[in-house]
Write a protein that holds these residues in place. Structure first.
Motif, PDB file in Angstrom:
ATOM      1  N   GLY A  92     -26.283  17.960  45.324  1.00 58.06           N
ATOM      2  CA  GLY A  92     -25.792  16.610  45.064  1.00 58.06           C
ATOM      3  C   GLY A  92     -25.076  16.472  43.735  1.00 58.06           C
ATOM      4  O   GLY A  92     -24.133  15.689  43.609  1.00 58.06           O
ATOM      5  N   PHE A  93     -25.510  17.241  42.746  1.00 63.42           N
ATOM      6  CA  PHE A  93     -24.879  17.153  41.422  1.00 63.42           C
ATOM      7  C   PHE A  93     -23.813  18.229  41.219  1.00 63.42           C
ATOM      8  O   PHE A  93     -23.140  18.240  40.201  1.00 63.42           O
ATOM      9  N   LYS A  94     -23.643  19.128  42.163  1.00 62.23           N
ATOM     10  CA  LYS A  94     -22.601  20.161  42.206  1.00 62.23           C
ATOM     11  C   LYS A  94     -22.072  20.598  40.849  1.00 62.23           C
ATOM     12  O   LYS A  94     -20.936  20.284  40.482  1.00 62.23           O
ATOM     13  N   GLY A  95     -22.878  21.311  40.101  1.00 62.03           N
ATOM     14  CA  GLY A  95     -22.411  21.857  38.835  1.00 62.03           C
ATOM     15  C   GLY A  95     -22.373  20.877  37.684  1.00 62.03           C
ATOM     16  O   GLY A  95     -22.011  21.247  36.579  1.00 62.03           O
ATOM     17  N   ARG A  96     -22.711  19.635  37.917  1.00 60.38           N
ATOM     18  CA  ARG A  96     -22.735  18.642  36.835  1.00 60.38           C
ATOM     19  C   ARG A  96     -24.129  18.635  36.223  1.00 60.38           C
ATOM     20  O   ARG A  96     -24.926  17.728  36.419  1.00 60.38           O
ATOM     21  N   THR A  97     -24.427  19.708  35.495  1.00 54.48           N
ATOM     22  CA  THR A  97     -25.780  19.881  34.973  1.00 54.48           C
ATOM     23  C   THR A  97     -26.170  18.802  33.964  1.00 54.48           C
ATOM     24  O   THR A  97     -27.336  18.436  33.899  1.00 54.48           O
ATOM     25  N   LEU A  98     -25.208  18.312  33.208  1.00 47.42           N
ATOM     26  CA  LEU A  98     -25.534  17.231  32.273  1.00 47.42           C
ATOM     27  C   LEU A  98     -26.007  16.003  33.044  1.00 47.42           C
ATOM     28  O   LEU A  98     -27.019  15.389  32.695  1.00 47.42           O
ATOM     29  N   ALA A  99     -25.303  15.651  34.089  1.00 47.04           N
ATOM     30  CA  ALA A  99     -25.702  14.497  34.909  1.00 47.04           C
ATOM     31  C   ALA A  99     -27.066  14.726  35.548  1.00 47.04           C
ATOM     32  O   ALA A  99     -27.895  13.815  35.611  1.00 47.04           O
ATOM     33  N   LEU A 100     -27.324  15.943  36.003  1.00 47.56           N
ATOM     34  CA  LEU A 100     -28.631  16.260  36.588  1.00 47.56           C
ATOM     35  C   LEU A 100     -29.727  16.135  35.537  1.00 47.56           C
ATOM     36  O   LEU A 100     -30.790  15.569  35.803  1.00 47.56           O
ATOM     37  N   ASN A 101     -29.474  16.624  34.334  1.00 49.31           N
ATOM     38  CA  ASN A 101     -30.443  16.478  33.238  1.00 49.31           C
ATOM     39  C   ASN A 101     -30.698  15.007  32.927  1.00 49.31           C
ATOM     40  O   ASN A 101     -31.847  14.604  32.723  1.00 49.31           O
ATOM     41  N   LEU A 102     -29.637  14.224  32.889  1.00 50.32           N
ATOM     42  CA  LEU A 102     -29.788  12.795  32.595  1.00 50.32           C
ATOM     43  C   LEU A 102     -30.528  12.063  33.716  1.00 50.32           C
ATOM     44  O   LEU A 102     -31.222  11.082  33.458  1.00 50.32           O
ATOM     45  N   TYR A 103     -30.387  12.528  34.930  1.00 46.16           N
ATOM     46  CA  TYR A 103     -31.118  11.935  36.058  1.00 46.16           C
ATOM     47  C   TYR A 103     -32.606  12.280  35.977  1.00 46.16           C
ATOM     48  O   TYR A 103     -33.466  11.419  36.175  1.00 46.16           O
ATOM     49  N   LEU A 104     -32.913  13.542  35.674  1.00 47.97           N
ATOM     50  CA  LEU A 104     -34.308  13.991  35.700  1.00 47.97           C
ATOM     51  C   LEU A 104     -35.084  13.674  34.420  1.00 47.97           C
ATOM     52  O   LEU A 104     -36.314  13.569  34.465  1.00 47.97           O
ATOM     53  N   ALA A 105     -34.409  13.510  33.291  1.00 48.05           N
ATOM     54  CA  ALA A 105     -35.106  13.291  32.020  1.00 48.05           C
ATOM     55  C   ALA A 105     -36.046  12.086  32.049  1.00 48.05           C
ATOM     56  O   ALA A 105     -37.212  12.211  31.663  1.00 48.05           O
ATOM     57  N   PRO A 106     -35.615  10.905  32.510  1.00 53.75           N
ATOM     58  CA  PRO A 106     -36.559   9.787  32.532  1.00 53.75           C
ATOM     59  C   PRO A 106     -37.688   9.993  33.549  1.00 53.75           C
ATOM     60  O   PRO A 106     -38.804   9.521  33.333  1.00 53.75           O
ATOM     61  N   LEU A 107     -37.409  10.725  34.619  1.00 54.25           N
ATOM     62  CA  LEU A 107     -38.473  11.023  35.582  1.00 54.25           C
ATOM     63  C   LEU A 107     -39.496  11.969  34.959  1.00 54.25           C
ATOM     64  O   LEU A 107     -40.701  11.837  35.186  1.00 54.25           O
ATOM     65  N   PHE A 108     -39.007  12.928  34.163  1.00 51.45           N
ATOM     66  CA  PHE A 108     -39.899  13.831  33.431  1.00 51.45           C
ATOM     67  C   PHE A 108     -40.819  13.041  32.504  1.00 51.45           C
ATOM     68  O   PHE A 108     -42.031  13.256  32.482  1.00 51.45           O
ATOM     69  N   LEU A 157     -44.742  12.840  32.818  1.00 50.98           N
ATOM     70  CA  LEU A 157     -45.562  13.275  31.683  1.00 50.98           C
ATOM     71  C   LEU A 157     -46.629  12.229  31.372  1.00 50.98           C
ATOM     72  O   LEU A 157     -47.800  12.550  31.186  1.00 50.98           O
ATOM     73  N   ASN A 158     -46.222  10.960  31.354  1.00 53.43           N
ATOM     74  CA  ASN A 158     -47.184   9.884  31.103  1.00 53.43           C
ATOM     75  C   ASN A 158     -48.210   9.776  32.219  1.00 53.43           C
ATOM     76  O   ASN A 158     -49.416   9.649  31.960  1.00 53.43           O
ATOM     77  N   ASP A 159     -47.749   9.804  33.465  1.00 55.58           N
ATOM     78  CA  ASP A 159     -48.663   9.666  34.604  1.00 55.58           C
ATOM     79  C   ASP A 159     -49.638  10.836  34.701  1.00 55.58           C
ATOM     80  O   ASP A 159     -50.840  10.646  34.882  1.00 55.58           O
TER      81      ASP A 159
END
Length: 98
Positions: A46-62, A66-68
């Motif tokens: 889905g992010f096809k090589g857009r690793t920055l966008a993938l990082n930005l998507y997953l960072a808040p989920l991380f 982490l809190n949960d």
């Protein structure tokens, strides 16, 4: 896809199906720690090589995971180490080197 004698071929689950169960952070489909292998494949596609966008998507989920996960009831076992949660959410994302 072509139809077989027994009907259409089964379709692979979509990322929408490979979503986490809130607070537990396991996959709704296969009960593996989320993001499971299938979710990772779908995310990469889905992010096809857009690793920055993938990082930005997953960072808040991380951060949410982490809190949960750090608040897991001690009677259920030790919560995962923060580094293990980071590796699970962020550590598998390909790094583009220049």
């Amino acid at each position: 896809m072509s139809a077989s004698v027994n009907g259409p071929a089964p379709q692979p689950p979509t990322l929408a199906e490979h979503t986490p169960i809130p607070e537990l952070w396991i996959c709704r489909i296969d009960a593996h720690p989320w993001p499971c292998a299938d979710a990772r494949l779908h995310l990469l596609a889905g992010f096809k090589g857009r690793t920055l966008a993938l990082n930005l998507y997953l960072a808040p989920l991380f951060v949410e995971a982490l809190n949960d996960l750090s608040a897991i009831d001690p009677g259920l076992g030790d919560p995962p180490a923060p580094r293990a949660i980071f590796d699970r959410f962020m550590g598998w994302i390909p790094v583009r080197r220049t």
